[in-house]
Design an enzyme around this catalytic site. Sequence first.
Site, PDB file in Angstrom:
ATOM      1  NE  ARG A   1      -3.849   0.276   1.875  1.00  0.00           N
ATOM      2  CZ  ARG A   1      -5.112   0.257   2.313  1.00  0.00           C
ATOM      3  NH1 ARG A   1      -5.468   1.056   3.289  1.00  0.00           N
ATOM      4  NH2 ARG A   1      -6.000  -0.550   1.779  1.00  0.00           N
TER       5      ARG A   1
ATOM      6  CB  THR B   1     -11.067   0.154  17.093  1.00  0.00           C
ATOM      7  OG1 THR B   1     -11.974   1.092  16.474  1.00  0.00           O
ATOM      8  CG2 THR B   1      -9.799   0.884  17.490  1.00  0.00           C
TER       9      THR B   1
ATOM     10  CB  THR C   1     -14.693   4.262  16.288  1.00  0.00           C
ATOM     11  OG1 THR C   1     -14.871   5.036  15.090  1.00  0.00           O
ATOM     12  CG2 THR C   1     -15.955   4.361  17.131  1.00  0.00           C
TER      13      THR C   1
ATOM     14  CG  PHE D   1     -18.929  12.405  12.097  1.00  0.00           C
ATOM     15  CD1 PHE D   1     -19.684  11.586  12.924  1.00  0.00           C
ATOM     16  CD2 PHE D   1     -18.181  13.420  12.670  1.00  0.00           C
ATOM     17  CE1 PHE D   1     -19.705  11.783  14.300  1.00  0.00           C
ATOM     18  CE2 PHE D   1     -18.195  13.632  14.041  1.00  0.00           C
ATOM     19  CZ  PHE D   1     -18.962  12.817  14.857  1.00  0.00           C
ATOM     20  CG  LEU D   2     -14.655  10.176   7.221  1.00  0.00           C
ATOM     21  CD1 LEU D   2     -13.257   9.634   6.989  1.00  0.00           C
ATOM     22  CD2 LEU D   2     -14.780  11.602   6.719  1.00  0.00           C
TER      23      LEU D   2
ATOM     24  CD  GLU E   1     -18.683   1.396   3.507  1.00  0.00           C
ATOM     25  OE1 GLU E   1     -18.904   0.839   2.419  1.00  0.00           O
ATOM     26  OE2 GLU E   1     -19.026   0.925   4.596  1.00  0.00           O
TER      27      GLU E   1
ATOM     28  CE  LYS F   1     -17.240   6.966  14.369  1.00  0.00           C
ATOM     29  NZ  LYS F   1     -17.302   7.307  12.949  1.00  0.00           N
TER      30      LYS F   1
ATOM     31  CG  ASN G   1     -21.494   5.941  13.067  1.00  0.00           C
ATOM     32  OD1 ASN G   1     -21.870   6.771  12.262  1.00  0.00           O
ATOM     33  ND2 ASN G   1     -20.237   5.541  13.133  1.00  0.00           N
TER      34      ASN G   1
ATOM     35  CB  SER H   1     -30.691  -1.850   2.538  1.00  0.00           C
ATOM     36  OG  SER H   1     -30.662  -1.744   3.961  1.00  0.00           O
TER      37      SER H   1
ATOM     38  CB  CYS I   1     -19.045   3.035  10.982  1.00  0.00           C
ATOM     39  SG  CYS I   1     -17.435   3.674  10.477  1.00  0.00           S
TER      40      CYS I   1
ATOM     41  CG  ASP J   1     -19.218   2.761  15.390  1.00  0.00           C
ATOM     42  OD1 ASP J   1     -18.271   1.965  15.564  1.00  0.00           O
ATOM     43  OD2 ASP J   1     -19.090   3.840  14.785  1.00  0.00           O
TER      44      ASP J   1
ATOM     45  CE  LYS K   1     -21.505   4.185   0.006  1.00  0.00           C
ATOM     46  NZ  LYS K   1     -21.861   5.412   0.712  1.00  0.00           N
TER      47      LYS K   1
END
Length: 390
Positions: free
Chosen positions: A34, A83, A118, A144-145, A147, A199, A203, A248, A255, A259, A309
């Site tokens: 990577r 984590t 997290t 707070f992202l 994908e 956080k 979520n 879905s 997450c 979470d 997705k």
Amino acid sequence: MKIAVAAVGYVGLSLSVLLAQRDEVVGYDIDADRIEQLNRGLSPLSDPDIIDFLAHRELDLRFTTEAADAYAGADFVVVATPTDYDAETNGFNTETVRAVVADVIATNPTATIVIKSTVPVGFSQGLRDELGLTEDQLVFSPEFLREGKALYDNLHPSRIIVGGHGPRAKAFGALLRQASLDPQVPVLHTSSTEAEAIKLFSNTYLAMRVAYFNELDTFASSHGLDVRTVVEGVGLDPRIGPHYNNPSFGYGGYCLPKDSKQLLASYADIPQHLVRATVESNATRMDFVADEVMARRPKRVGVYRLVMKSGSDNYRESSVIGVIDRLRDRGVELLIHEPLLTEGHFREIPVTTDLAELLDRCDLILANRVDAALEPVADKVYTRDLFGTI
């Protein structure tokens, strides 16, 4: 100013690119392949903005497999290691976070450590107490992202949360705001424990919203109602809104599952019902989807993509995998189409990278999210996606 980032997955890489617009950033990771790829300006992640910035933007950014190289002389060291939730301990595995913190203290004790991973509520304060660190030496700042949109969400953040009130914590919050494209984004400084709670509760709320619309879909479809009409009617209430409402097979991804489970574990003896119901609803939803598929008595079920997705390269904790497991346990013959998998099998189920083979050999196609590629066989597709192309 030098900023080191430990681990360059979605969180670490997007943050590295964001901050390297204005400051020197060194990304560290143990994955040599990577790092080599990144140093050639190529992104290992499916994120259009990261790919574009690495290829075309002027960034003060390099990557290394040497922790000491990254940490030495850094003003801030951002911890972005994974984590994962450990079912045996009923909580996050924070060993990588602890290891990075120990390495930074040994290498560069004057650096401010910012945890982006997290962690459980109270973890950062507990670690400070254990190591004798001040609030300004160890800060927690949640991410707070989404994908596939990690850099976009750093460039256009909904809010910046920093778990610290000292000058270094405020300086880090200012770095994030200055690097974004939204200079008026709200910055909230809290205690680290409150930031950790923000956080997990954020979520878990999103997981609960997904679960809610999934259960709406279960009810409406079971009663022969037009699900889309019901969803659209509910969303016309401005307090609810027409967003995050597409049914879905369940919530999944990096997450939301872990979470919400961690938050449930954190309640311990505190009374609650909604958090447990949110966690348990996911299994119930997958059971319903599997039952729906079985009712159609398919000879062979094709699975269109494992990823959550379109545009994502992540299928960890994907809800479709839970449905696959249930169908396999009932003896259903399965075939998976996933271009990201080239080894030929996934959990002993055959995998094809040839979409035409999937469409030809299967009499039912399971798709958590649909796209134009499935339009020729729309009559074969089983999905709960209301707002796709078919």
